[in-house]
Design a protein around this motif. Structure first.
Motif, PDB file in Angstrom:
ATOM      1  N   UNK A 139       0.790  -1.235   0.000  1.00 54.77           N
ATOM      2  CA  UNK A 139       0.000   0.000   0.000  1.00 54.77           C
ATOM      3  C   UNK A 139       0.823   1.286   0.000  1.00 54.77           C
ATOM      4  N   UNK A 140       2.142   1.191   0.174  1.00 51.39           N
ATOM      5  CA  UNK A 140       2.947   2.413   0.325  1.00 51.39           C
ATOM      6  C   UNK A 140       3.906   2.587  -0.839  1.00 51.39           C
ATOM      7  N   UNK A 158      -0.935   8.815 -10.051  1.00 53.73           N
ATOM      8  CA  UNK A 158      -0.476   7.677  -9.250  1.00 53.73           C
ATOM      9  C   UNK A 158      -0.868   7.855  -7.784  1.00 53.73           C
ATOM     10  N   UNK A 159      -0.642   9.054  -7.263  1.00 58.01           N
ATOM     11  CA  UNK A 159      -1.007   9.336  -5.869  1.00 58.01           C
ATOM     12  C   UNK A 159      -2.512   9.178  -5.662  1.00 58.01           C
ATOM     13  N   UNK A 164      -6.877   6.239  -3.260  1.00 60.47           N
ATOM     14  CA  UNK A 164      -8.249   5.758  -3.413  1.00 60.47           C
ATOM     15  C   UNK A 164      -8.362   4.279  -3.073  1.00 60.47           C
ATOM     16  N   UNK A 165      -7.276   3.555  -3.239  1.00 54.79           N
ATOM     17  CA  UNK A 165      -7.260   2.135  -2.873  1.00 54.79           C
ATOM     18  C   UNK A 165      -6.983   1.931  -1.386  1.00 54.79           C
ATOM     19  N   UNK A 166      -6.711   3.013  -0.661  1.00 53.03           N
ATOM     20  CA  UNK A 166      -6.427   2.914   0.764  1.00 53.03           C
ATOM     21  C   UNK A 166      -4.958   2.976   1.105  1.00 53.03           C
ATOM     22  N   UNK A 167      -4.098   3.252   0.115  1.00 54.56           N
ATOM     23  CA  UNK A 167      -2.658   3.342   0.362  1.00 54.56           C
ATOM     24  C   UNK A 167      -2.197   4.771   0.551  1.00 54.56           C
ATOM     25  N   UNK A 377     -11.755   1.570  -7.498  1.00 50.39           N
ATOM     26  CA  UNK A 377     -11.050   0.962  -8.629  1.00 50.39           C
ATOM     27  C   UNK A 377     -10.526  -0.419  -8.265  1.00 50.39           C
ATOM     28  N   UNK A 378     -10.643  -1.332  -9.207  1.00 52.29           N
ATOM     29  CA  UNK A 378     -10.171  -2.703  -8.981  1.00 52.29           C
ATOM     30  C   UNK A 378      -8.672  -2.711  -8.774  1.00 52.29           C
ATOM     31  N   UNK A 379      -8.203  -3.584  -7.900  1.00 55.00           N
ATOM     32  CA  UNK A 379      -6.759  -3.677  -7.676  1.00 55.00           C
ATOM     33  C   UNK A 379      -6.056  -4.336  -8.845  1.00 55.00           C
ATOM     34  N   UNK A 380      -6.774  -5.075  -9.671  1.00 52.77           N
ATOM     35  CA  UNK A 380      -6.212  -5.621 -10.901  1.00 52.77           C
ATOM     36  C   UNK A 380      -7.249  -5.385 -12.002  1.00 52.77           C
ATOM     37  N   UNK A 381      -7.034  -4.364 -12.855  1.00 50.32           N
ATOM     38  CA  UNK A 381      -8.066  -3.960 -13.805  1.00 50.32           C
ATOM     39  C   UNK A 381      -8.591  -5.134 -14.626  1.00 50.32           C
TER      40      UNK A 381
END
Length: 388
Positions: A139-140, A158-159, A164-167, A377-381
């Motif tokens: 996540x970082x 990118x940020x 948005x994914x929680x990272x 957003x999906x973690x793997x599109x």
């Protein structure tokens, strides 16, 4: 121009000297190979006459180079690598109603009736990479880039994607194009220990950064490719050679093309490219993108029956080209290309293993309209699949 007129002079604007000369030479090579193929194709009724201008990486030279081509009556120009060079020439291109065939992957957030974009849009390289890194590594992130629009906008997206994914992004740093004194950033990275690094450095800055990071990590007993992987949307096969054996392996790249793609069409392209340019740089996404641009230019002019900009612009959206990466066509709404996303990891022999690919061309979304509408957003599109 009618079909009896076979000669068409075009401009090629690539900096084969300067901090990103390796990539620019690949761009020039791809364009020249396409010119040769067009000239040998009787169905196109064209004889392309390329004029190359070398701006040597200096913005003033880009302006002067474009103007010199326009003064000679050249209205179709394929060129520019950096977004700053594109922005520099665009007002001149628009003023004279010429057409720039822009072959570089870029940060998006632009459309112009005087540009055909054959490089990848952010939804075709950047957003797939965000999901991949978050899912596979954590996540970082840490962002480092060259101090110009490509890195600014890419890091912004990118940020936004990672958060948005929680990272989170541990730090975001910029250096001048061509800067190679990078130890302070390497020290900071080893202190912060992010899960991954997003690298939007270009040219010599990127190569030196990757060498210094690998060297310092090894001295600290850290397996850098596994513990702190570096990912980008730019690093290509010729640049692995420029990095050198000590750090060529383990680099993650999100791109629409790798020379290791296993298709008959790509094998033919790579073989033809190697015959034409035995001294390199190696076949790569940049060479393929300029190759696509010239082939689409020729097909659009042939379809239009004229080199007139308005006619060619209308005709190109009806053209389809069987490119080494797969089928390519131009989206009439944005004048950007449908392209096929891939994610790869580099090997010590200066090639990439393809890890993930799209099953087909993805519509360009240069303003990330569809992505911004997605709340999670999906973690793997979904448009990507794991390569077995």
């Amino acid at each position: 121009m009618n079909l009896e007129r076979t000669s068409l002079q075009i401009g090629l604007l690539f900096s084969t000297e300067g901090p990103y000369a390796t990539v620019a030479q690949a761009l020039l090579n791809g364009a020249m190979l396409a010119c040769r193929e067009v000239n040998e194709d009787p169905s196109l009724h064209l004889q392309l006459e390329p004029l190359h201008v070398n701006p040597r990486g200096q913005l003033d030279n880009y302006r002067d180079g474009v103007q010199s081509m326009l003064d000679r009556g050249i209205v179709h120009i394929c060129g520019c690598y950096t977004s700053s060079s594109r922005k520099e020439v665009l007002p001149i291109i628009e003023k004279h109603d010429a057409l720039l065939w822009y072959p570089s992957h870029y940060e998006g957030f632009e459309t112009s009736q005087n540009v055909i974009y054959t490089g990848s849009s952010p939804n075709q390289h950047l957003t797939p990479l965000i999901g991949f890194l978050f899912k596979e590594y954590g996540s970082t992130g840490y962002c480092i880039g060259s101090n110009y629009i490509w890195a600014w906008e890419s890091n912004r997206v990118f940020r936004e994607g990672i958060t948005r994914l929680g990272g989170r992004i541990a730090a975001e740093r910029y250096v001048p194009i061509g800067e190679t004194d990078l130890d302070q950033y390497v020290i900071e990275i080893l202190d912060l220990r992010p899960d991954y690094i997003f690298n939007s450095l270009i040219g010599s800055s990127s190569y030196e950064f990757l060498r210094r990071l690998r060297r310092a990590s090894a001295a600290a007993g850290i397996d850098q490719p596994r513990s702190i992987p570096v990912a980008s949307c730019t690093l290509s096969e010729p640049e692995l050679h420029a990095i050198g054996a000590e750090a060529a392996d383990g680099q993650i790249t999100s791109s629409v093309y790798f020379s290791s793609i296993q298709t008959a069409r790509n094998a033919d392209f790579v073989a033809a490219y190697r015959r034409a340019f035995p001294n390199g740089p190696a076949a790569c996404a940049d060479a393929e993108s300029s190759y696509i641009a010239i082939h689409l230019l020729a097909r659009a002019v042939a379809r239009a029956g004229d080199e007139d900009i308005a006619k060619v612009r209308a005709a190109v959206t009806a053209c389809r080209f069987d490119a080494p990466q797969g089928p390519v066509m131009i989206d009439p709404a944005t004048m950007h290309a449908y392209l096929t996303p891939h994610i790869g990891i580099s090997r010590a022999d200066f090639e990439f293993d393809v890890l993930i690919e799209s099953p087909g061309p993805v519509r360009p979304d240069p303003y990330l309209v569809q992505w911004s509408r997605t709340t999670e957003p999906s973690s793997l599109p979904s448009q990507l699949r794991i390569v077995k």
